[in-house]
Design an enzyme around this catalytic site. Structure first.
Site, PDB file in Angstrom:
ATOM      1  N   GLY A  69       0.826  -1.199   0.000  1.00 16.05           N
ATOM      2  CA  GLY A  69       0.000   0.000   0.000  1.00 16.05           C
ATOM      3  C   GLY A  69       0.861   1.250   0.000  1.00 16.05           C
TER       4      GLY A  69
ATOM      5  N   GLU B 157      -3.630   3.320   5.153  1.00 15.67           N
ATOM      6  CA  GLU B 157      -3.393   4.323   4.095  1.00 15.67           C
ATOM      7  C   GLU B 157      -4.242   5.576   4.318  1.00 15.67           C
ATOM      8  OE1 GLU B 157      -0.798   3.731   2.566  1.00 15.67           O
ATOM      9  OE2 GLU B 157      -0.703   1.575   2.890  1.00 15.67           O
TER      10      GLU B 157
ATOM     11  N   CYS C 116       5.573  -0.191   7.175  1.00 11.56           N
ATOM     12  CA  CYS C 116       5.243   0.970   6.348  1.00 11.56           C
ATOM     13  C   CYS C 116       6.470   1.340   5.535  1.00 11.56           C
ATOM     14  CB  CYS C 116       4.833   2.127   7.252  1.00 11.56           C
ATOM     15  SG  CYS C 116       4.458   3.640   6.362  1.00 11.56           S
ATOM     16  N   LEU C 117       6.274   1.661   4.256  1.00  4.87           N
ATOM     17  CA  LEU C 117       7.414   2.026   3.407  1.00  4.87           C
ATOM     18  C   LEU C 117       8.098   3.301   3.897  1.00  4.87           C
ATOM     19  CD1 LEU C 117       5.973   1.181  -0.129  1.00  4.87           C
ATOM     20  CD2 LEU C 117       7.594  -0.151   1.237  1.00  4.87           C
TER      21      LEU C 117
ATOM     22  N   HIS D  32      -2.548   7.813   6.656  1.00  6.26           N
ATOM     23  CA  HIS D  32      -1.511   8.638   6.017  1.00  6.26           C
ATOM     24  C   HIS D  32      -2.114   9.931   5.465  1.00  6.26           C
ATOM     25  CE1 HIS D  32       2.193   6.362   6.159  1.00  6.26           C
ATOM     26  NE2 HIS D  32       1.654   5.282   5.630  1.00  6.26           N
TER      27      HIS D  32
HETATM   28 NI    NI Z   1       2.419   3.352   5.547  1.00  4.08          NI
END
Ligand code: NI
Length: 167
Positions: free
Chosen positions: A46, A134, A91-92, A137
């Site tokens: 995501g 997401e 999380c990226l 975010h």
């Molecule tokens: Ni994330």
């Protein structure tokens, strides 16, 4: 298509609240394609526009085994949720950190698709977690903010140290 730069926690820009998309146009579709390419390359399941420093309410996800079922949602909103589940998340924007977070087990979300058409999604399992993560975010919230202050400062220190070493 292009691979976009992903902001790393604790970058303050991750706390920006994203604005709704007024028109789903070619610019938004290009953003979605670039976000998808960035997510697949990372690799991740995501990505929110906030993470690539575009503060519009756009998210992409793909929780399928073969990474061939892209879901792109514009102006996503959770309209119903049910149950409680605790699951380990990553999380990226917070590389190398995996922590348990408590979230709703099932959610119903509304959004617009890439053609600007309204869609409704009933999600459970990983997709339900992903949608909640997401949308957070887009509201300027990173998943580590659900953790204790002590854990958050440990994570900040770890990531700052890592950034200094890799500069
Ligand atoms: Ni994330």
């Amino acid at each position: 298509m292009a691979i976009l730069t992903i902001l790393r926690y604790p970058d303050p820009r991750l706390h920006t609240i994203a604005s709704p998309v007024a028109h789903v146009d070619d610019g938004i579709r290009a953003l979605i394609r670039n976000m998808a390419e960035t997510m697949y390359a990372a690799p991740g399941v995501g990505l929110a526009a906030t993470q690539v420093n575009v503060h519009k309410r756009v998210i992409v996800m793909d929780v399928s085994e073969n990474h061939d079922q892209l879901i792109a949602l514009i102006n996503p909103e959770i309209i119903a949720s049910e149950g409680v589940e605790e699951h380990e998340e990553g999380c990226l924007s917070v590389p190398g950190v995996f922590e348990k977070v408590r979230r709703a087990e099932r959610v119903t979300a509304t959004a617009l698709d890439m053609n600007g058409e309204p869609v409704k999604i009933d999600a459970d399992g990983l997709l339900a977690i992903c949608i909640q993560h997401e949308i957070d975010h887009l509201n300027g919230k990173v998943f580590v903010e659900y953790l204790s202050q002590l854990k958050q400062s440990r994570i900040k220190n770890k990531l700052k140290k890592h950034q200094r070493e890799t500069l």
